[in-house]
Design a protein around this motif. Structure first.
Motif, PDB file in Angstrom:
ATOM      1  N   GLU A   1       0.824  -1.207   0.000  1.00 19.37           N
ATOM      2  CA  GLU A   1       0.000   0.000   0.000  1.00 19.37           C
ATOM      3  C   GLU A   1       0.859   1.257   0.000  1.00 19.37           C
ATOM      4  N   ARG A   2       1.982   1.218   0.710  1.00 17.93           N
ATOM      5  CA  ARG A   2       2.863   2.386   0.766  1.00 17.93           C
ATOM      6  C   ARG A   2       3.472   2.684  -0.591  1.00 17.93           C
ATOM      7  N   GLN A   3       3.581   1.671  -1.436  1.00 26.38           N
ATOM      8  CA  GLN A   3       4.181   1.869  -2.744  1.00 26.38           C
ATOM      9  C   GLN A   3       3.325   2.746  -3.648  1.00 26.38           C
ATOM     10  N   SER A   4       2.038   2.822  -3.369  1.00 24.95           N
ATOM     11  CA  SER A   4       1.172   3.626  -4.218  1.00 24.95           C
ATOM     12  C   SER A   4       1.488   5.100  -4.110  1.00 24.95           C
ATOM     13  N   ASP A   5       2.154   5.482  -3.026  1.00 31.01           N
ATOM     14  CA  ASP A   5       2.502   6.882  -2.839  1.00 31.01           C
ATOM     15  C   ASP A   5       3.820   7.265  -3.489  1.00 31.01           C
ATOM     16  N   VAL A   6       4.544   6.278  -4.010  1.00 31.85           N
ATOM     17  CA  VAL A   6       5.813   6.555  -4.663  1.00 31.85           C
ATOM     18  C   VAL A   6       5.539   7.207  -6.018  1.00 31.85           C
ATOM     19  N   ASN A   7       6.260   8.234  -6.312  1.00 32.82           N
ATOM     20  CA  ASN A   7       6.121   8.914  -7.586  1.00 32.82           C
ATOM     21  C   ASN A   7       6.592   7.989  -8.703  1.00 32.82           C
ATOM     22  N   VAL A   8       5.752   7.777  -9.696  1.00 29.69           N
ATOM     23  CA  VAL A   8       6.066   6.875 -10.806  1.00 29.69           C
ATOM     24  C   VAL A   8       7.351   7.301 -11.503  1.00 29.69           C
ATOM     25  N   LEU A   9       7.497   8.584 -11.743  1.00 29.21           N
ATOM     26  CA  LEU A   9       8.681   9.056 -12.450  1.00 29.21           C
ATOM     27  C   LEU A   9       9.949   8.849 -11.620  1.00 29.21           C
ATOM     28  N   ALA A  10       9.888   9.083 -10.336  1.00 26.76           N
ATOM     29  CA  ALA A  10      11.058   8.889  -9.477  1.00 26.76           C
ATOM     30  C   ALA A  10      11.440   7.414  -9.417  1.00 26.76           C
ATOM     31  N   ALA A  11      10.451   6.538  -9.309  1.00 24.04           N
ATOM     32  CA  ALA A  11      10.728   5.104  -9.257  1.00 24.04           C
ATOM     33  C   ALA A  11      11.350   4.639 -10.571  1.00 24.04           C
ATOM     34  N   HIS A  12      10.796   5.104 -11.677  1.00 26.32           N
ATOM     35  CA  HIS A  12      11.334   4.743 -12.986  1.00 26.32           C
ATOM     36  C   HIS A  12      12.743   5.294 -13.161  1.00 26.32           C
ATOM     37  N   ALA A  13      12.965   6.521 -12.745  1.00 29.69           N
ATOM     38  CA  ALA A  13      14.289   7.129 -12.860  1.00 29.69           C
ATOM     39  C   ALA A  13      15.328   6.339 -12.067  1.00 29.69           C
ATOM     40  N   GLU A  14      14.965   5.862 -10.887  1.00 21.57           N
ATOM     41  CA  GLU A  14      15.900   5.083 -10.079  1.00 21.57           C
ATOM     42  C   GLU A  14      16.236   3.761 -10.766  1.00 21.57           C
ATOM     43  N   VAL A  15      15.241   3.111 -11.352  1.00 23.59           N
ATOM     44  CA  VAL A  15      15.497   1.866 -12.087  1.00 23.59           C
ATOM     45  C   VAL A  15      16.431   2.142 -13.270  1.00 23.59           C
ATOM     46  N   MET A  16      16.196   3.209 -13.996  1.00 27.55           N
ATOM     47  CA  MET A  16      17.035   3.539 -15.150  1.00 27.55           C
ATOM     48  C   MET A  16      18.453   3.895 -14.707  1.00 27.55           C
ATOM     49  N   ARG A  17      18.590   4.653 -13.621  1.00 33.28           N
ATOM     50  CA  ARG A  17      19.914   5.025 -13.109  1.00 33.28           C
ATOM     51  C   ARG A  17      20.704   3.777 -12.727  1.00 33.28           C
TER      52      ARG A  17
END
Length: 165
Positions: free
Chosen positions: A84-100
């Motif tokens: 449930e806490r993951q729903s509050d994560v910004n999609v762009l920030a999460a994607h950026a971290e995966v790409m980095r």
């Protein structure tokens, strides 16, 4: 047991000790000696943690790293009770971290194989980056699962155009 499985467990042990603030703190949590915890932390030492130590350290850092490896070896995956806490994560920030981290992993592998030899030390360095990428991917997947369960979410993304009008 395969060597690959043992290397995964040893890597998970090292990550678990690191996330519990290092060897000294792992000693205080588990009650084992500093030399024993050091053997668990050493990728070249065959010693594996007993279940009691695994549970104590995983409970301390709230991350089931070794349990997840064990589940994967049995063809299973763990679910995150805090999805449930993951729903509050910004999609762009999460994607950026995966790409980095993907770029960092690609660089680590390229540096490791540049001389035509992939040493155990280089493999350990690559594995550390891969573990961080795995965690970031897991966070992104958990967030996506919550969004699917909710039927969608606002992505907080705006398209910027140079045209006025």
């Amino acid at each position: 047991m395969s060597d690959a499985f043992l290397y995964r467990v040893k890597a998970a042990q090292r990550d678990l000790i690191e996330r519990c603030a290092g060897i000294e703190r792992a000693v205080s949590i588990t009650g084992f000696s500093k030399s024993q915890v050091g053997r668990w932390n050493n990728p070249n030492d065959p010693d594996l943690m007993p279940i009691g130590a695994v549970r104590a350290l995983e409970a301390d850092c709230c991350q089931p790293l070794i349990t997840a490896v064990m589940a994967e070896a049995a063809g299973r995956r763990l679910t995150d009770p805090e999805a449930e806490r993951q729903s509050d994560v910004n999609v762009l920030a999460a994607h950026a971290e995966v790409m980095r981290l993907s770029g960092e992993l690609a660089n680590s592998v390229a540096v490791a194989i540049a001389d035509g030899h992939f040493s155990p030390t280089e493999a350990t360095a690559v594995d550390r980056v891969a573990a961080n990428l795995e965690r970031a991917m897991s966070d992104l997947r958990a967030m996506a699962a919550v969004v699917k369960a909710r039927g969608g979410a606002t992505a907080s993304l705006r398209v910027v155009s140079g045209a006025e009008g």
